[in-house]
Design an enzyme around this catalytic site. Structure first.
Site, PDB file in Angstrom:
ATOM      1  N   HIS A  64       0.834  -1.203   0.000  1.00 51.29           N
ATOM      2  CA  HIS A  64       0.000   0.000   0.000  1.00 51.29           C
ATOM      3  C   HIS A  64       0.868   1.253   0.000  1.00 51.29           C
ATOM      4  O   HIS A  64       0.562   2.241  -0.662  1.00 51.29           O
ATOM      5  CB  HIS A  64      -0.932   0.016   1.219  1.00 51.29           C
ATOM      6  CG  HIS A  64      -2.132  -0.854   1.045  1.00 51.29           C
ATOM      7  ND1 HIS A  64      -3.358  -0.574   1.600  1.00 51.29           N
ATOM      8  CD2 HIS A  64      -2.304  -2.008   0.357  1.00 51.29           C
ATOM      9  CE1 HIS A  64      -4.224  -1.512   1.263  1.00 51.29           C
ATOM     10  NE2 HIS A  64      -3.616  -2.397   0.516  1.00 51.29           N
ATOM     11  N   GLY A  70       4.622   6.368  -4.134  1.00 48.91           N
ATOM     12  CA  GLY A  70       5.901   5.679  -3.989  1.00 48.91           C
ATOM     13  C   GLY A  70       6.127   5.240  -2.552  1.00 48.91           C
ATOM     14  O   GLY A  70       5.359   5.581  -1.644  1.00 48.91           O
ATOM     15  N   ASP A  72       7.169   5.841   0.454  1.00 45.51           N
ATOM     16  CA  ASP A  72       7.612   7.035   1.188  1.00 45.51           C
ATOM     17  C   ASP A  72       7.037   7.082   2.598  1.00 45.51           C
ATOM     18  O   ASP A  72       6.993   8.145   3.220  1.00 45.51           O
ATOM     19  CB  ASP A  72       7.202   8.306   0.429  1.00 45.51           C
ATOM     20  CG  ASP A  72       5.684   8.482   0.397  1.00 45.51           C
ATOM     21  OD1 ASP A  72       4.965   7.487   0.657  1.00 45.51           O
ATOM     22  OD2 ASP A  72       5.215   9.598   0.136  1.00 45.51           O
TER      23      ASP A  72
END
Ligand code: HEM
Ligand code: NAG
Ligand code: NAG
EC number: 1.11.1.7
Length: 317
Positions: A64, A70, A72
């Site tokens: 997810h 991205g 992050d």
């Protein structure tokens, strides 16, 4: 023609994305935090001993995270008074074990403060979750930065369990991932559990002709229907993703070929020649699956976009 222009625009977009992204490397923390990997592994191990659902949770959390903005750490952020975070979006069903990332962060901060991103901690924890469940291991590229944006509405960009093969292919292509990545990464469904709501469409009112999806094996479908009646009132009811749901193996692919998968999106992998061939290959060889899975996890894990090293994984600095 329009399709080609779209593909060109998409690749230009992805190109600009990759030049913006932080350069990842295997030795990123060698000087600044040499103990980072062993520290995280021991936290994951300890958590798994108390709760065997932890590995599945970490693997899905990483997926997810990477699919939205991205890898992050955006999936880790809490909602604030003026922002509803991904965590509180509709696709959050079954996301759990965030405390494992918090524990790892705490131990890593104690050794090397302000150095290791939450996004890297999640990438490493997901690798450990797979390896400690009997799956393959791999060297994780590091150097991700944490993002500052997390929006519940973005969870609409995740693939849905009701997706068909073309929708799945498109969702993966938007992240630079191929049809081979789609099949290999779907093998993540060798771990964990699903709630009834995620496969409800296949076992009640499937279409105008069938109450139950005819591609489901009949006794398997009957069993799902008894666990998940049409008017299901038990909110924790559901089924394990495969028969060995705490072991990372290729049983998911074997069962898929027998009509024993949970989601429309799993079954969809049998609906195109190329994907079906890969499903058979992985069902026949754990080694082939492992190799492909590692390769695709590296690809998925290289999607990046963050800016900072968060001090608390649940809040921006
Ligand atoms: C191909 C598109 C995918 C779709 C449509 C999808 C959908 C879902 C859904 C609906 C659930 C169950 C949620 C619930 O009802 O509790 C689930 C669980 C899970 N998914 Fe996926 N998924 C996909 C790809 C992936 C990928 C790429 C991975 C990781 C490599 C992954 C790993 C998992 C794991 C481990 C679980 C179990 C979570 C747990 O038990 O806590 N999935 N997925
Ligand atoms: C999922 O979202 C709902 C609704 O916003 C929220 O009440 C719930 O706590 C969230 N679950 C997790 C695991 O964050
Ligand atoms: C998949 O679903 C989309 C949207 O409902 C539809 O336009 C498309 O034709 C479907 N593709 C296949 C292969 O069934």
């Amino acid at each position: 023609m329009a399709k080609r222009i779209f593909a060109l625009a998409l690749s230009l977009f992805l190109l600009s994305f990759s030049t913006l992204a932080n350069a990842l490397s295997l030795n990123y923390y060698d000087k600044t935090c040499p103990m980072v990997e062993t520290t995280i592994t021991s936290v994951v191990k300890k958590a798994m001993m108390n709760d065997q659902t932890v590995p599945a949770a970490l693997l899905r959390m990483f997926f997810h995270d990477c699919f939205i903005r991205g890898c992050d750490g955006s999936v880790l952020l809490h909602s604030t008074s003026n922002n509803q975070a991904e965590k509180d979006g509709p696709a959050n069903i079954s996301l759990h074990a965030f405390y494992v990332i918090d524990n790892a962060k705490k131990e890593v901060e104690a050794k090397c403060p302000g150095v290791v991103s939450c996004a890297d901690i999640l990438a490493l924890a997901a690798r450990d979750a797979v390896a400690l469940s009997g799956g393959p291991t791999w060297n994780v590229q590091k150097g991700r930065k944490d993002g500052r944006i997390s929006k519940a509405i973005d969870t609409r960009l995740l693939p849905a369990p009701t997706f068909n093969i073309s929708q799945l292919q498109q969702s993966f292509a938007q992240r630079g991932l191929s049809i081979a990545d789609l099949v290999a990464l779907s093998g993540g469904h060798t771990l964990g559990f699903s709630h009834c709501s995620s496969f409800q469409n296949r076992i009640h009112n499937f279409d105008t002709k069938n109450d139950v999806d005819p591609s489901l094996q009949p006794s398997f479908a009957a069993n799902l229907r008894s666990v998940c009646p049409l008017h299901n009132t038990r909110k924790n009811a559901g089924a394990t993703m495969d028969t060995t749901s705490t072991i990372f193996d290729n049983v998911y692919f074997k069962l898929l070929l027998q009509g024993k998968s949970l989601f429309t999106s799993d079954e969809a992998l049998l609906s195109a020649h190329e994907t079906k061939t890969l499903v058979s290959k992985f069902a026949n060889s754990q080694e082939d699956f492992n190799r492909a899975f590692v390769n695709s996890m590296l690809k998925m894990g290289s999607l990046n976009g963050g800016q900072e090293v968060r001090l608390n994984c649940r809040a921006v600095n």
